[in-house]
Motif scaffolding. Structure first.
Motif, short mmCIF file in Angstrom:
data_model
loop_
_atom_site.label_atom_id
_atom_site.label_comp_id
_atom_site.label_asym_id
_atom_site.label_seq_id
_atom_site.Cartn_x
_atom_site.Cartn_y
_atom_site.Cartn_z
N ILE A 27 0.86 -1.19 0.00
CA ILE A 27 0.00 0.00 0.00
C ILE A 27 0.90 1.24 0.00
O ILE A 27 1.61 1.50 0.95
CB ILE A 27 -0.95 0.00 1.21
CG1 ILE A 27 -1.83 -1.24 1.16
CG2 ILE A 27 -1.79 1.27 1.22
CD1 ILE A 27 -2.64 -1.48 2.40
N ARG A 30 -2.97 6.21 0.78
CA ARG A 30 -4.37 6.00 1.13
C ARG A 30 -5.18 7.27 0.87
O ARG A 30 -4.68 8.36 1.10
CB ARG A 30 -4.50 5.62 2.61
CG ARG A 30 -3.83 4.30 2.95
CD ARG A 30 -3.79 4.08 4.45
NE ARG A 30 -3.02 2.91 4.79
CZ ARG A 30 -3.55 1.74 5.10
NH1 ARG A 30 -4.85 1.59 5.14
NH2 ARG A 30 -2.77 0.71 5.39
N LEU A 115 -9.85 -0.44 0.96
CA LEU A 115 -9.23 -1.01 2.15
C LEU A 115 -10.21 -1.11 3.31
O LEU A 115 -10.19 -2.09 4.05
CB LEU A 115 -8.03 -0.14 2.56
CG LEU A 115 -6.94 0.02 1.51
CD1 LEU A 115 -5.90 1.02 1.99
CD2 LEU A 115 -6.30 -1.31 1.20
N GLU A 127 -12.08 3.99 2.38
CA GLU A 127 -10.64 4.24 2.28
C GLU A 127 -10.12 3.40 1.13
O GLU A 127 -10.25 2.18 1.13
CB GLU A 127 -9.94 3.84 3.59
CG GLU A 127 -8.47 4.14 3.56
CD GLU A 127 -7.76 3.76 4.85
OE1 GLU A 127 -6.87 4.51 5.25
OE2 GLU A 127 -8.12 2.72 5.42
N GLY A 129 -6.84 2.45 -1.45
CA GLY A 129 -5.39 2.43 -1.44
C GLY A 129 -4.83 2.40 -2.85
O GLY A 129 -5.34 1.70 -3.72
#
Length: 159
Positions: A27, A30, A115, A127, A129
């Motif tokens: 990741i 974000r 995510l 959220e 990523g």
């Protein structure tokens, strides 16, 4: 002894997590995005009936879309609405964030995946990523590191 109050978790905290994401991807960055939802979807999310496991984010015509996320309809959903649990949902992002994501995905070969799905100020947020895929040896190294951290905690706890 006072009776414990039963806190209602509807409207607070995390709705759904994509745990497989950290195993399969690195990741890089974000982002928080809003979701365009229908009324029955909000009710289902408040009941915690969402799954992000096989979902992903795609960019079309300068807009971000969530595909494959499963929101199970409640049995008490309205009778005049035909709920589609895996419909495509539009994501709400700022123009600057969208252009940055488009650049990374199209030119640098990154991928966008959801995510976590959570509540923030009474609104559902996702959220997402910006990720790179892991190779098999990277997954083994991550697993080895996680096992070592766990073992280290056990040793420190014994002392």
């Amino acid at each position: 002894m006072a009776a414990k109050k039963n806190k209602d978790t509807a409207g607070t905290g995390t709705i759904a997590l994509n745990r497989q994401a950290t195993h399969d991807y690195f990741i890089e960055e974000r982002f928080e995005a809003g979701l365009v939802l229908q009324g029955w979807e909000i009710k289902s999310l408040r009941a915690g009936r969402a799954q992000l496991k096989e979902s992903y984010v795609t960019l079309k015509n300068g807009e971000a879309w969530l595909l494959g996320a499963h929101v199970s309809p409640l049995a008490s959903a309205s009778t005049h609405v035909m709920p589609d649990p895996i419909r495509t949902r539009k994501l709400l992002l700022h123009r600057r964030e969208l252009s940055k994501l488009i650049g990374h995905v199209e030119r640098k070969g990154y991928t966008l995946i959801p995510l976590a799905l959570y509540w923030k100020s009474g609104r559902a947020k996702l959220e997402i990523g910006l990720v790179r895929g892991k190779k098999q040896h990277d997954k083994r190294a991550s697993e080895k590191e996680r096992d070592w951290q766990r073992e280290k905690q056990r040793i420190m706890k014994q002392r």
